[in-house]
Design an enzyme around this catalytic site. Structure first.
Site, PDB file in Angstrom:
ATOM      1  CB  VAL A 146      -5.414   2.507  -1.986  1.00  0.00           C
ATOM      2  CG1 VAL A 146      -6.656   3.046  -1.301  1.00  0.00           C
ATOM      3  CG2 VAL A 146      -4.657   3.629  -2.650  1.00  0.00           C
ATOM      4  CB  THR A 182      -0.951   0.015   1.202  1.00  0.00           C
ATOM      5  OG1 THR A 182      -0.197   0.008   2.409  1.00  0.00           O
ATOM      6  CG2 THR A 182      -1.880  -1.187   1.182  1.00  0.00           C
ATOM      7  CG  ASP A 183      -0.906   4.741  -1.867  1.00  0.00           C
ATOM      8  OD1 ASP A 183      -1.686   4.642  -0.894  1.00  0.00           O
ATOM      9  OD2 ASP A 183      -1.290   5.099  -2.991  1.00  0.00           O
ATOM     10  CB  ALA A 184       1.229   7.924   1.899  1.00  0.00           C
TER      11      ALA A 184
END
Length: 149
Positions: A28, A23-25
Site C-alpha cells: 500500500v 508503496t511499502d512492504a
C-alpha cells in the site's frame, strides 16, 4: 447538496498514479507519500494561478513553508491506483494560507462516486527566503488567492 466525498466545484485537482516506488512492504502507499502528493497539488495550483516557486524565490524573495499538517488516513491506496488530489483554500491571512486537501479514488462499484482515502489540513506561512522569517504575502498574489476562496 454535494456528497461529502465528492470534489468541491471550487477545488483544484491533479491526477496521481501510484507506482511501485510509492508503496511499502505491505503493497500500500507509504503514509508519508500522501504528504508528497499534497505538496505536488499545492505546487501545481500555484503554477496554475500564474506563479512558479522558483520565480517567487528570486523576486520578491519569498517562499511558502509548511507550519503544520493534520492528516486523516481513511483508506489505503494501492499499486496502479489512479487518484485525484485536490485542494481548497480555507482561509488567507496577512502571511498565512490554510488549505483543506483530499486524496480520492473513483469508486469501483458506484459510477460517478468517489472514495475518500486521505484528508488533511495544511497551514502554510509566507517567509522571506533569505531570513526564513514570516513576511506578508505580496499584494498582487494575495488578491488572486482571496478571489479563489
Amino acid at each position: 447538496m454535494k456528497h461529502p466525498h465528492q470534489p468541491n466545484d471550487k477545488a483544484f485537482t491533479i491526477p496521481v498514479r501510484i507506482y511501485y516506488e510509492d508503496t511499502d512492504a505491505g503493497g500500500v502507499v507509504y503514509y508519508a507519500n500522501y504528504l508528497k502528493f499534497f505538496e505536488r497539488c499545492r505546487s501545481e495550483w500555484l503554477r496554475a494561478i500564474g506563479h512558479q516557486q522558483v520565480e517567487l524565490l528570486r523576486d520578491p524573495g519569498i517562499a511558502f513553508v509548511v507550519r503544520s499538517v493534520s492528516v486523516d488516513y481513511l483508506q489505503p491506496a494501492r499499486l496502479d491506483d489512479q487518484l485525484v488530489v485536490s485542494l481548497e483554500v480555507e482561509k488567507i491571512s496577512r502571511a498565512q494560507i490554510f488549505f483543506r486537501q483530499h486524496i480520492r479514488r473513483a469508486h469501483a462499484s458506484i459510477a460517478g462516486s468517489w472514495q475518500e482515502l486521505v484528508s488533511g489540513t495544511i497551514h502554510i506561512v509566507c517567509v522571506n527566503s533569505a531570513q526564513m522569517k514570516a513576511t506578508p504575502i505580496p499584494t498582487t498574489l494575495r488578491t488572486k488567492l482571496e478571489a479563489l476562496q
